[in-house]
Each structure stands twice: as structure tokens, then as C-alpha cells.
Design an enzyme around this catalytic site. Structure first.
Site, PDB file in Angstrom:
ATOM      1  N   GLU A   1     -18.442 129.655 -58.903  1.00  0.00           N
ATOM      2  CA  GLU A   1     -17.287 129.560 -58.007  1.00  0.00           C
ATOM      3  C   GLU A   1     -17.699 129.107 -56.607  1.00  0.00           C
ATOM      4  O   GLU A   1     -18.787 129.433 -56.127  1.00  0.00           O
ATOM      5  CB  GLU A   1     -16.588 130.924 -57.907  1.00  0.00           C
TER       6      GLU A   1
ATOM      7  N   CYS B   1     -17.812 128.145 -48.680  1.00  0.00           N
ATOM      8  CA  CYS B   1     -18.742 129.183 -49.122  1.00  0.00           C
ATOM      9  C   CYS B   1     -19.335 128.737 -50.459  1.00  0.00           C
ATOM     10  O   CYS B   1     -18.625 128.592 -51.450  1.00  0.00           O
ATOM     11  CB  CYS B   1     -17.982 130.500 -49.250  1.00  0.00           C
TER      12      CYS B   1
ATOM     13  N   CYS C   1     -26.075 137.278 -60.426  1.00  0.00           N
ATOM     14  CA  CYS C   1     -27.066 137.688 -59.430  1.00  0.00           C
ATOM     15  C   CYS C   1     -27.889 138.835 -59.989  1.00  0.00           C
ATOM     16  O   CYS C   1     -27.357 139.721 -60.650  1.00  0.00           O
ATOM     17  CB  CYS C   1     -26.376 138.108 -58.137  1.00  0.00           C
TER      18      CYS C   1
ATOM     19  N   CYS D   1     -26.158 144.541 -55.922  1.00  0.00           N
ATOM     20  CA  CYS D   1     -25.631 145.307 -54.788  1.00  0.00           C
ATOM     21  C   CYS D   1     -24.342 145.991 -55.253  1.00  0.00           C
ATOM     22  O   CYS D   1     -23.491 145.353 -55.879  1.00  0.00           O
ATOM     23  CB  CYS D   1     -25.344 144.392 -53.599  1.00  0.00           C
TER      24      CYS D   1
ATOM     25  N   CYS E   1     -20.648 144.704 -54.544  1.00  0.00           N
ATOM     26  CA  CYS E   1     -20.405 143.273 -54.731  1.00  0.00           C
ATOM     27  C   CYS E   1     -20.012 142.971 -56.179  1.00  0.00           C
ATOM     28  O   CYS E   1     -20.699 143.378 -57.119  1.00  0.00           O
ATOM     29  CB  CYS E   1     -21.678 142.509 -54.349  1.00  0.00           C
TER      30      CYS E   1
ATOM     31  N   CYS F   1     -14.888 137.875 -49.488  1.00  0.00           N
ATOM     32  CA  CYS F   1     -16.300 138.234 -49.462  1.00  0.00           C
ATOM     33  C   CYS F   1     -16.608 139.360 -50.458  1.00  0.00           C
ATOM     34  O   CYS F   1     -15.960 140.397 -50.453  1.00  0.00           O
ATOM     35  CB  CYS F   1     -16.625 138.683 -48.040  1.00  0.00           C
TER      36      CYS F   1
HETATM   37  S1  SF4 Z   1     -24.276 140.743 -52.224  1.00  0.00           S
HETATM   38 FE1  SF4 Z   1     -23.812 140.166 -54.356  1.00  0.00          FE
HETATM   39  S2  SF4 Z   1     -24.422 138.014 -54.536  1.00  0.00           S
HETATM   40 FE2  SF4 Z   1     -25.365 138.823 -52.648  1.00  0.00          FE
HETATM   41  S3  SF4 Z   1     -27.401 139.528 -53.287  1.00  0.00           S
HETATM   42 FE3  SF4 Z   1     -26.060 141.312 -53.472  1.00  0.00          FE
HETATM   43  S4  SF4 Z   1     -25.314 141.270 -55.615  1.00  0.00           S
HETATM   44 FE4  SF4 Z   1     -26.193 139.257 -55.160  1.00  0.00          FE
END
Ligand code: SF4
Length: 432
Positions: A167, A180, A187, A191, A194, A419
């Protein structure tokens, strides 16, 4: 075949790609009033010239036609990157014979737009499809090893795979337009706040795929057609989409090099920002090699909490992170640059006055700006956004400590484009 749906004011589009060679086409419905042109969608393997630098384009072209020289190679480069030309037939200063040969062996593809969503606030999210032959070789985290000489094959046209979908988000504002960009599919860093972190890491995007996101949107926003001194529609480019950009360092570097190349796109380096969760060994290189702006996803001021929110902190704790940021500042060629600290406001987790005071002490002496981001919820999350009053109080505490800061206005929440909300299979599920 192009299917369009409109649900609660959100325009959804899906392109069904036919399994035939003849390029079909899709359009961005309601994307830019000024542009009616369509981008071809290719389904057969050919060499994609997007992502290749001038030397590589010359090498490819001279294999096709040994008579050509570097000057002609550079002409092809400029047609692609400066003028946004998508058809070899339109490269008027090349011989007809060369145009035909190039068309038989190469393509100029920014990737296929599979779905396009428009938020009520004007934010646009695209689901792009990239098919790379180098799927297996890409399927590792890149630690920026410059000795890795494995060659990327810029070939499109293989079997559909969730690892091909990514995306990208365009956020228009009165005085600017921010794109963006994603750097990985999924990933690995997980996190907790996220949405992308819940999507398993599938692969690094190639430099062609990173660049293709920019070129796709720039084309539709008519940025390639703008007159001299006319402002770009994409004024700022942030690597804050899916993935950790510094864990795909080699391809990130190649893409930035093409974005900023004076003979081509010539995007200003001071308008490009790489955002990292804190890959400490590579932060200095953002100043010395990439020479762009730095943003740090901080989100906590003590290792205990940051370890929980961002597991990467166990490997690179806050003290080391701050040290590397100071090194970045001392190596940055533009001493007026400010490091941006991103701080997501999570209700009852990291939004206390003590957090704000600690934050101001932590970044003391670093030329910086703190972005307070009200948490953007996504399905299944355990977190809630901090109350407005708490965010305002946090802001006041920072301001009283002379910290430059702002509260980010959420954009594109209704289409999961804000975000921390990106996840490339979310749209597919809606359509299933
Ligand atoms: S914020 Fe999301 S995309 Fe960014 S490093 Fe952490 S898990 Fe990965």
C-alpha cells in the site's frame, strides 16, 4: 475489466487483470481532474526499465541494439524519469527502429493498481501489485550489506501472490502533498500498536517497486508534465508506509538515488524523510549516504515500556538509539535539519505528564520536532487513543520545556490509511 464501488462516500476500485499479453488499462477514478490518460497494465515478462539507473539503462539498451551510445542511453533515461513517458513509441528523439526494439523487449511499469480508495478528507490509498522474479532472493531482511552483489531482475508477469501487494498513501494539504511510501511487504518488527506489525514479513521491495510507488502517483498527479517553477503535487516523500526501510537498506538507497538524480526526477533531498524504529547501526548512514531527513519512531521514554511496545528496543535500547541520533546530527551536511520524533499517544500507556518530562530531557540538545500522533485504531488492537485533554496536556508540558512539537491531525482513518493502519491484505478481505 474495471469495477467501481462507492460505499459511504469512499470510492473503491478494483482492476481485474486479464490473462493476455495485450496491455489493458485502468484509471484513477476521480484522482486528478487534469489528467485523463491511462497507465497500461502488463501481464507478460519483459525487462522493466523503472528502477534502473542511467548506466543500467544503457547496458540493457545496448544489448538490444549494439549501435547505440551512452548519449542515447541517457535520452531513454530522461524520457522515463524526467518526462514520465510510458510508451517507447512516444520517445520522439529515438530512431523508429530502436523504439520498436525497446518495445519488443522492455516495458516501463510502475506496478499495477489493484485497488484505489479515497477518504472523505481527500487522502488516497492505493493497493499496488508488483510481481518480482527475485521473490526468493528478496525474502530476507537486508542489513545494508553493500557487498551483496546479487542482481535484481526487473521482470513482471508471474503468478499472483499476497507477497506482491503493498500500500501507498497520498495525503493532500493546502500547501503540500505528502506521499507515504512502503519499503517492505509486511514487517518483521512487530510493533504492538501498528497494524502492519500484524502482517507477517514477506519480502523486501526492490528499488523498482519502491520507486514505482512514487512514479505511479506522480504520473496521475501530472507532476511529470508540470512547467518549470511550477510546484509539484507531491512535495514531500516519507518512508513511513509498510515495513522498516533501514532493513531494506540497499534497495532504499538505490531508490533514493534515482529519486534525487538531477538528470531525472530531481526530488529535493530535504523533502525526503526516512522513518525508522531505531536500526542503530544504519542511522548515521541516513546522513552520510542517503543524505535525507530522519524520523524516529520513539513512542516511549523508558526501555521497559519500549521493549514491550517495540521489541526492536531489546536489541537497540534507548541510550544507544539517542547516541546514534546525535551522531546523525553531527554528520548531517545541513545543520538546519531537524530530527522528527514520532510519538503515538496510547491511552493510559505512555501519555502521562512524567512521560512528557522524560521525553524533553531525552532529546535535549538535539535539533528536533516531536510529532504527537493520536492512536489510529485498527481491528483487533488492544490499544485506545489518548483522550484529547491528555494529548493537549502532553503538548503543553513539552512546549513549556521548549520542545518544538505538534499534534498530528489524523488523515485517511476511514479507509485505514492513517499512520500505523496500513496492512496490504485488508482491502482484499473486504472484497472477498
Ligand atoms: S511501526 Fe509498523 S511498519 Fe514500522 S517498524 Fe514497527 S511494525 Fe514495522
Amino acid at each position: 475489466m474495471l469495477i467501481r464501488k462507492s460505499i459511504a462516500g469512499i470510492v473503491l476500485e478494483r482492476n481485474i487483470i486479464g490473462h493476455r499479453f495485450k496491455p489493458n488499462a485502468i484509471s484513477f477514478y476521480n484522482y486528478s481532474k487534469s489528467v485523463a490518460t491511462e497507465i497500461p497494465v502488463y501481464t507478460e515478462p519483459k525487462i522493466n526499465l523503472v528502477g534502473l539507473n542511467p548506466k543500467q539503462i544503457y547496458e540493457v539498451a545496448s544489448r538490444i541494439d549494439p549501435k547505440i551510445n551512452k548519449f542515447v542511453g541517457n535520452q531513454i533515461y530522461q524520457w522515463i524519469y524526467k518526462k514520465g513517458c510510458l510508451e517507447f513509441d512516444n520517445m520522439a528523439n529515438l530512431s523508429l527502429e530502436l523504439r520498436k526494439k525497446l518495445g519488443n523487449s522492455c516495458i516501463i511499469s510502475y506496478g499495477n493498481v489493484r485497488e484505489s480508495q479515497l477518504s472523505v478528507d481527500g487522502t488516497r490509498k492505493l493497493l499496488l501489485e508488483y510481481k518480482s522474479e527475485k521473490k526468493k532472493a528478496c525474502n530476507t531482511v537486508d542489513n545494508g550489506n553493500v557487498n551483496d552483489t546479487s542482481e535484481e531482475k526487473h521482470v513482471l508477469g508471474y503468478k499472483e501472490n499476497p507477497g506482491d501487494l503493498v500500500e501507498t498513501v497520498y495525503i493532500p494539504e493546502v500547501d503540500r502533498g505528502t506521499l507515504c511510501v512502503s519499503s517492505q511487504v509486511g514487517c518483521a518488527l512487530n510493533c504492538k500498536f501498528c497494524h502492519t506489525g500484524t502482517q507477517k514479513f514477506m519480502r523486501n521491495l526492490t528499488s523498482s517497486e519502491i520507486l514505482g510507488q512514487y512514479m505511479q502517483v506522480a504520473y496521475y498527479m501530472a507532476d511529470f508534465d508540470r512547467k518549470e517553477n511550477e510546484r509539484r503535487k507531491i512535495t514531500n516523500l516519507v518512508f513511513m508506509g509498510q515495513g522498516e526501510p533501514l532493513l531494506n537498506y540497499r534497495n532504499l538507497k538505490a531508490a533514493i538515488s534515482l529519486l534525487t538524480c538531477k538528470d531525472g526526477i530531481a526530488f529535493p533531498t530535504n523533502k525526503i524523510t526516512v522513518s525508522t524504529s531505531g536500526i542503530v547501526p544504519l542511522i548515521e548512514k541516513v546522513a552520510t549516504e542517503l543524505q535525507v531527513q530522519l524520523a524516529i519512531s520513539l513512542h516511549a521514554t523508558e526501555d521497559g515500556l519500549r521493549n514491550k511496545l517495540m521489541p526492536i528496543n531489546k536489541q537497540y535500547p534507548i541510550k544507544e538509539l539517542i547516541k546514534s541520533i546525535r551522531a546523525f546530527c553531527s554528520k548531517s551536511s545541513d545543520k538546519n535539519n531537524r530530527v522528527t520524533f514520532e510519538y503515538v499517544m496510547l491511552d493510559g500507556i505512555n501519555d502521562f505528564p512524567g512521560d512528557a518530562v522524560r521525553l524533553s530531557k531525552l532529546i535535549k540538545g538535539i535539533k528536533s520536532h516531536v510529532n504527537l500522533i493520536p492512536f489510529n485504531p485498527w481491528p483487533g488492537t488492544e490499544f485506545k487513543a489518548s483522550k484529547k485533554a491528555k494529548i493537549n496536556a502532553f503538548y503543553e508540558t513539552l512546549s513549556n520545556q521548549d520542545v518544538s512539537c505538534s499534534i498530528r491531525k489524523p488523515r485517511g482513518q476511514d479507509i485505514f490509511a492513517a499512520c500505523g493502519q496500513l496492512k496490504s491484505n485488508s482491502l482484499s478481505k473486504q472484497w472477498a
